[in-house]
Motif scaffolding. Structure first.
Motif, PDB file in Angstrom:
ATOM      1  N   SER A 132      41.000  14.477  -9.252  1.00  0.00           N
ATOM      2  CA  SER A 132      41.390  15.100 -10.444  1.00  0.00           C
ATOM      3  C   SER A 132      42.762  14.391 -11.197  1.00  0.00           C
ATOM      4  CB  SER A 132      41.500  16.637 -10.235  1.00  0.00           C
ATOM      5  OG  SER A 132      42.728  16.836  -9.570  1.00  0.00           O
ATOM      6  N   GLY A 133      42.802  14.638 -12.353  1.00  0.00           N
ATOM      7  CA  GLY A 133      43.998  13.911 -13.022  1.00  0.00           C
ATOM      8  C   GLY A 133      43.890  12.494 -13.190  1.00  0.00           C
ATOM      9  N   THR A 134      44.927  11.888 -13.853  1.00  0.00           N
ATOM     10  CA  THR A 134      45.164  10.641 -14.285  1.00  0.00           C
ATOM     11  C   THR A 134      46.636  10.052 -13.972  1.00  0.00           C
ATOM     12  OG1 THR A 134      46.173  11.119 -16.402  1.00  0.00           O
ATOM     13  CG2 THR A 134      43.671  11.087 -16.362  1.00  0.00           C
ATOM     14  N   VAL A 135      46.522   8.603 -13.875  1.00  0.00           N
ATOM     15  CA  VAL A 135      47.762   7.997 -13.466  1.00  0.00           C
ATOM     16  C   VAL A 135      47.762   6.819 -14.719  1.00  0.00           C
ATOM     17  CG1 VAL A 135      48.985   6.465 -11.817  1.00  0.00           C
ATOM     18  CG2 VAL A 135      47.478   8.252 -10.976  1.00  0.00           C
ATOM     19  N   GLU A 136      48.858   6.717 -15.249  1.00  0.00           N
ATOM     20  CA  GLU A 136      49.279   5.725 -16.343  1.00  0.00           C
ATOM     21  C   GLU A 136      50.513   5.094 -15.683  1.00  0.00           C
ATOM     22  OE1 GLU A 136      50.143   7.591 -20.028  1.00  0.00           O
ATOM     23  OE2 GLU A 136      47.917   8.420 -20.255  1.00  0.00           O
ATOM     24  N   LEU A 137      50.245   3.680 -15.829  1.00  0.00           N
ATOM     25  CA  LEU A 137      51.361   2.717 -15.587  1.00  0.00           C
ATOM     26  C   LEU A 137      51.871   2.045 -17.091  1.00  0.00           C
ATOM     27  CD1 LEU A 137      52.964   1.170 -13.453  1.00  0.00           C
ATOM     28  CD2 LEU A 137      50.977  -0.336 -13.308  1.00  0.00           C
ATOM     29  N   GLY A 138      52.991   2.252 -17.371  1.00  0.00           N
ATOM     30  CA  GLY A 138      53.405   1.535 -18.646  1.00  0.00           C
ATOM     31  C   GLY A 138      52.545   2.035 -19.553  1.00  0.00           C
ATOM     32  N   GLY A 139      52.167   2.999 -19.837  1.00  0.00           N
ATOM     33  CA  GLY A 139      51.315   3.594 -21.008  1.00  0.00           C
ATOM     34  C   GLY A 139      49.873   3.322 -20.995  1.00  0.00           C
ATOM     35  N   ARG A 140      49.457   2.657 -19.626  1.00  0.00           N
ATOM     36  CA  ARG A 140      48.062   2.162 -19.376  1.00  0.00           C
ATOM     37  C   ARG A 140      47.369   3.027 -18.362  1.00  0.00           C
ATOM     38  NH1 ARG A 140      45.888  -3.322 -19.183  1.00  0.00           N
ATOM     39  NH2 ARG A 140      48.029  -4.100 -19.702  1.00  0.00           N
TER      40      ARG A 140
END
Length: 255
Positions: free
Chosen positions: A65-73
């Protein structure tokens, strides 16, 4: 260097991040921002989900579940290799080095890995450029004098430094460190502390899982506390260590 402002765009962000295996909730609903140029320490008792959090952030495991963003990506579905290409570096609790190769060659291969294609022994201008960059990275981690020593013969503290040099060879904007002080001798701790602090000074955002509380309190801009797979508190070292909920979770353990 002063701590980054709260308005800075997150270098790395987790939103509702969770991981469940066979009905067992290992990590649940974690919301966490890592600011540009910040050193964020993650602490918690054994089994709290700290390494699992790093696995999910780095792409070693996929969240349920959920999300991961790297530098807005959004990189939630991206592999660890893809995240590395977008600027995410990682070290692990257990050393993973080419033990029979010199420290310099371990770093040179990491430099070469930025290029497409298989790793190889390069000669000519390209090989000299890679070696020069490897030497500069070893100098940065204060390992230049050990460049010719086989990685397997290094002390545990020097292996940690070499792992950081290898991670830096990928030119990360965010670096995840999983217990960098674990197993390190007392005399090797101060140089490692100085090295990790220098990463932040160089503009690299750092997420560090660490049990050594003197190191955490001395280095971290903010501290995140995990307990039973949930984020218990996030704040400055002073705020977190004075938090009654955190103190109760640690059963009175001195932080």
């Amino acid at each position: 260097m002063s701590a980054p402002t709260a308005t800075a765009a997150p270098a790395l962000a987790a939103r509702g991040l969770g991981w469940t295996v066979g009905g067992a909730v290992i990590l649940s609903d974690v919301d966490l921002d890592v600011r540009a140029g910040e050193l964020l320490a993650v602490i918690g008792p054994n089994g709290a989900g700290k390494s699992t959090l790093l696995h999910l952030l780095s792409g070693v495991r996929r969240p349920t579940s959920g999300t991961v963003e790297l530098g807005g990506r959004d990189v939630t579905r991206a592999s660890a290799a893809v995240r590395a290409r977008h600027g995410l570096g990682r070290t692990f609790q257990t050393s993973s080095l080419f033990g029979g190769l010199p420290a310099r060659e371990n770093v040179r291969l990491a430099v070469q890995s930025r290029r497409p294609g298989p790793l190889s022994v390069l000669r000519g201008a390209q090989g000299r450029a890679e070696l020069a960059e490897a030497d500069a990275l070893l100098e940065q981690v204060r390992m230049a004098h050990r460049a010719g020593v086989a990685a397997g013969e290094l002390s545990h503290g020097d292996k940690r430094k070499l792992e950081i040099a290898i991670a830096l060879a990928r030119e990360p904007t965010v670096l995840l460190l999983d217990e960098p002080m674990a197993g390190v001798s007392v005399e090797d701790v101060p140089p490692l502390v100085e090295l990790v602090g220098g990463l932040r000074e160089a503009g690299v955002s750092v997420v560090m899982v660490e049990h050594h509380m003197d190191v955490v309190l001395g280095l971290a801009d903010r501290v995140a506390v995990l307990h039973h797979g949930r984020l218990l508190a996030v704040g400055s070292p002073a705020d977190v260590t004075s938090d009654e909920t955190v103190q109760q979770a640690y059963l009175g353990e001195e932080l």
